[in-house]
Design a protein around this motif. Structure first.
Motif, PDB file in Angstrom:
ATOM      1  N   LEU A 104     -17.911  -1.104   0.661  1.00 48.48           N
ATOM      2  CA  LEU A 104     -18.316  -0.072  -0.286  1.00 48.48           C
ATOM      3  C   LEU A 104     -19.774  -0.247  -0.698  1.00 48.48           C
ATOM      4  O   LEU A 104     -20.501   0.744  -0.866  1.00 48.48           O
ATOM      5  N   ALA A 105     -20.214  -1.488  -0.861  1.00 52.17           N
ATOM      6  CA  ALA A 105     -21.606  -1.730  -1.237  1.00 52.17           C
ATOM      7  C   ALA A 105     -22.547  -1.294  -0.119  1.00 52.17           C
ATOM      8  O   ALA A 105     -23.565  -0.630  -0.359  1.00 52.17           O
ATOM      9  N   SER A 106     -22.211  -1.648   1.109  1.00 50.17           N
ATOM     10  CA  SER A 106     -23.043  -1.262   2.245  1.00 50.17           C
ATOM     11  C   SER A 106     -23.120   0.253   2.371  1.00 50.17           C
ATOM     12  O   SER A 106     -24.195   0.819   2.616  1.00 50.17           O
ATOM     13  N   GLY A 119     -25.687   1.886   0.208  1.00 51.49           N
ATOM     14  CA  GLY A 119     -27.093   1.564   0.423  1.00 51.49           C
ATOM     15  C   GLY A 119     -27.539   0.259  -0.191  1.00 51.49           C
ATOM     16  O   GLY A 119     -28.736   0.038  -0.412  1.00 51.49           O
ATOM     17  N   VAL A 120     -26.580  -0.635  -0.452  1.00 44.02           N
ATOM     18  CA  VAL A 120     -26.883  -1.945  -1.027  1.00 44.02           C
ATOM     19  C   VAL A 120     -26.950  -2.973   0.101  1.00 44.02           C
ATOM     20  O   VAL A 120     -26.145  -2.949   1.031  1.00 44.02           O
ATOM     21  N   ARG A 121     -27.908  -3.873   0.036  1.00 46.35           N
ATOM     22  CA  ARG A 121     -28.047  -4.936   1.038  1.00 46.35           C
ATOM     23  C   ARG A 121     -27.033  -6.025   0.731  1.00 46.35           C
ATOM     24  O   ARG A 121     -27.000  -6.568  -0.378  1.00 46.35           O
ATOM     25  N   VAL A 122     -26.192  -6.364   1.720  1.00 48.55           N
ATOM     26  CA  VAL A 122     -25.081  -7.294   1.524  1.00 48.55           C
ATOM     27  C   VAL A 122     -25.374  -8.629   2.192  1.00 48.55           C
ATOM     28  O   VAL A 122     -25.659  -8.692   3.392  1.00 48.55           O
ATOM     29  N   LEU A 123     -25.303  -9.698   1.400  1.00 45.18           N
ATOM     30  CA  LEU A 123     -25.367 -11.060   1.915  1.00 45.18           C
ATOM     31  C   LEU A 123     -23.984 -11.670   1.727  1.00 45.18           C
ATOM     32  O   LEU A 123     -23.493 -11.780   0.602  1.00 45.18           O
ATOM     33  N   ARG A 130     -22.624  -1.649 -11.788  1.00 48.29           N
ATOM     34  CA  ARG A 130     -23.539  -0.495 -11.771  1.00 48.29           C
ATOM     35  C   ARG A 130     -24.546  -0.603 -10.619  1.00 48.29           C
ATOM     36  O   ARG A 130     -25.761  -0.523 -10.820  1.00 48.29           O
ATOM     37  N   ILE A 131     -24.027  -0.769  -9.426  1.00 50.36           N
ATOM     38  CA  ILE A 131     -24.890  -0.960  -8.265  1.00 50.36           C
ATOM     39  C   ILE A 131     -25.783   0.253  -8.027  1.00 50.36           C
ATOM     40  O   ILE A 131     -25.426   1.385  -8.346  1.00 50.36           O
ATOM     41  N   ARG A 132     -26.946  -0.019  -7.450  1.00 51.00           N
ATOM     42  CA  ARG A 132     -27.894   1.026  -7.109  1.00 51.00           C
ATOM     43  C   ARG A 132     -28.396   0.807  -5.687  1.00 51.00           C
ATOM     44  O   ARG A 132     -28.539  -0.348  -5.236  1.00 51.00           O
ATOM     45  N   PRO A 133     -28.674   1.882  -4.951  1.00 54.56           N
ATOM     46  CA  PRO A 133     -29.203   1.731  -3.598  1.00 54.56           C
ATOM     47  C   PRO A 133     -30.461   0.865  -3.588  1.00 54.56           C
ATOM     48  O   PRO A 133     -31.296   0.952  -4.502  1.00 54.56           O
ATOM     49  N   GLY A 134     -30.576   0.029  -2.570  1.00 57.34           N
ATOM     50  CA  GLY A 134     -31.733  -0.838  -2.441  1.00 57.34           C
ATOM     51  C   GLY A 134     -31.578  -2.198  -3.086  1.00 57.34           C
ATOM     52  O   GLY A 134     -32.414  -3.088  -2.872  1.00 57.34           O
ATOM     53  N   GLU A 135     -30.520  -2.376  -3.878  1.00 53.79           N
ATOM     54  CA  GLU A 135     -30.291  -3.682  -4.485  1.00 53.79           C
ATOM     55  C   GLU A 135     -29.687  -4.646  -3.468  1.00 53.79           C
ATOM     56  O   GLU A 135     -29.280  -4.256  -2.369  1.00 53.79           O
ATOM     57  N   THR A 136     -29.624  -5.913  -3.867  1.00 51.98           N
ATOM     58  CA  THR A 136     -29.033  -6.954  -3.027  1.00 51.98           C
ATOM     59  C   THR A 136     -27.824  -7.544  -3.737  1.00 51.98           C
ATOM     60  O   THR A 136     -27.898  -7.899  -4.915  1.00 51.98           O
ATOM     61  N   ILE A 137     -26.716  -7.631  -3.000  1.00 53.47           N
ATOM     62  CA  ILE A 137     -25.501  -8.244  -3.532  1.00 53.47           C
ATOM     63  C   ILE A 137     -25.117  -9.428  -2.664  1.00 53.47           C
ATOM     64  O   ILE A 137     -25.215  -9.375  -1.437  1.00 53.47           O
ATOM     65  N   VAL A 138     -24.704 -10.513  -3.307  1.00 54.81           N
ATOM     66  CA  VAL A 138     -24.109 -11.653  -2.615  1.00 54.81           C
ATOM     67  C   VAL A 138     -22.609 -11.600  -2.875  1.00 54.81           C
ATOM     68  O   VAL A 138     -22.178 -11.479  -4.030  1.00 54.81           O
ATOM     69  N   VAL A 139     -21.826 -11.668  -1.806  1.00 54.65           N
ATOM     70  CA  VAL A 139     -20.370 -11.642  -1.929  1.00 54.65           C
ATOM     71  C   VAL A 139     -19.821 -12.960  -1.378  1.00 54.65           C
ATOM     72  O   VAL A 139     -19.923 -13.226  -0.175  1.00 54.65           O
ATOM     73  N   VAL A 140     -19.276 -13.781  -2.260  1.00 51.45           N
ATOM     74  CA  VAL A 140     -18.668 -15.052  -1.862  1.00 51.45           C
ATOM     75  C   VAL A 140     -17.192 -14.793  -1.578  1.00 51.45           C
ATOM     76  O   VAL A 140     -16.487 -14.209  -2.395  1.00 51.45           O
ATOM     77  N   GLY A 141     -16.728 -15.233  -0.403  1.00 53.81           N
ATOM     78  CA  GLY A 141     -15.390 -14.881   0.035  1.00 53.81           C
ATOM     79  C   GLY A 141     -15.379 -13.483   0.629  1.00 53.81           C
ATOM     80  O   GLY A 141     -14.446 -12.707   0.449  1.00 53.81           O
TER      81      GLY A 141
END
Length: 323
Positions: A161-163, A166-170, A138-149
């Motif tokens: 898709l996250a970017s 409007g989600v910040r991607v690490l 349930r992602i929302r704009p402005g959140e931060t996601i960490v993607v391993v791999g």
């Protein structure tokens, strides 16, 4: 027609390539001439029997295809360019053939200007990413996601898709994938997975905590991950069918953290259609793109599975086949 199929569960050399009858579409099905298909890791699980699903032998393997409608139907005109990503399981014959009868509620129009090979390189991975990001996390704009791999097939699609949402991607991956993650996946930062203190680096980049943590590696260290999660954070578990991990339960419930495990194989037709709308939008924009590791003829279907099961990561990307 030529098709790649199995007559029993077994290793990759159990795959045969030969002649099978052209399928006759039943009610609600559309006959599609296949232009390109992609090999997925889950296909190897179905072929070997590790992933139990309803099937009838001879069983055509494969999930994804891009192709062309053969006959006019109520929903699709003859000649329409289409795609699907949910064949080859749950009683449906697969995509590795010259012709496939596809249920019309699992068939989608391919956007103009998008080639079949480019499409099949992302159909399965992006469908998985959409379900995980929207239905589960349930992602929302402005959140931060960490993607391993983040540089892998699913990881890249999750980042893209996250970017776009409007989600910040690490991103966390091997150093050689850093440029791909930055330039094509929208990563705000890339952490070398071989560097020490990854959790500390993430904490520095996300001092308020991580909202979504998506791990494609199959290695789950909750003692490291839970302290860097924000309150109400969501952890998406992918890969590692045989993995086992210790879970510090107290840190889960005191921070309102939830764990989400899912497979696209269990997705409903409604889930897949919602994902298809996003996939098509991002294909049109050019933001959704995959890397191709190998392009093979259908006659080399066994080789495609061998590449997936080899465990080597010398060349990232998807394995695509053309009938």
């Amino acid at each position: 027609m030529r098709a790649a199929y199995i007559t029993e569960h077994g290793p990759s050399d159990a795959i045969r390539v030969g002649s099978l009858p052209v399928p006759v579409p039943g009610p609600g099905e559309v006959l599609v001439r296949v232009d390109a298909v992609a090999a997925n890791h889950v296909d190897t699980f179905v072929r070997s029997g590790a992933y139990a699903t309803e099937m009838t032998f001879p069983f055509v393997i494969g999930r994804d295809l891009a192709g062309t409608v053969v006959h006019q139907t109520e929903s699709f005109p003859a000649g329409a360019r289409v795609w699907t990503n949910s064949m080859g399981h749950n009683g449906r014959q697969g995509a590795f053939a010259e012709y496939v009868a596809v249920p019309q509620d699992r068939l989608y129009t391919l956007p103009n200007g998008v080639g079949p090979i480019a499409a099949v390189s992302v159909l399965h991975t992006a469908g998985t990413a959409h379900i995980g990001l929207y239905r589960e996390a349930r992602i929302r704009p402005g959140e931060t996601i960490v993607v391993v791999g983040a540089g892998g097939g699913v990881g890249s699609a999750v980042c893209q898709l996250a970017s776009a949402a409007g989600v910040r991607v690490l991103a966390v991956d091997r150093a050689e994938n850093a440029e791909w993650c930055r330039e094509h996946c929208g990563a705000a930062a890339v952490i070398d997975r071989g560097s020490p203190g990854i959790a500390g680096q993430i904490a520095t980049l996300a001092p308020s905590g991580v909202d979504v943590y998506w791990n494609n590696s199959g290695r789950h260290d909750f003692d490291e991950v839970l302290p860097i999660m924000a309150r109400g954070g969501r952890i998406v578990l992918m890969a590692g069918m045989g993995s086992r991990a210790e879970l510090p339960v107290g840190a889960v419930y005191t921070k309102d953290i939830s764990l989400h495990g899912f497979v696209i194989s269990n997705a409903s037709a409604a889930d897949l259609r919602a994902a298809a709308e996003t996939v098509n939008r991002e294909l049109r924009s050019g933001r959704l793109r995959g890397r191709i590791r190998a392009e093979l003829p259908l006659s080399e279907a066994a080789k495609a599975h061998q590449l997936l099961e080899s465990g080597t990561n010398d060349k990232p990307g998807r394995v695509v086949l053309v009938p």
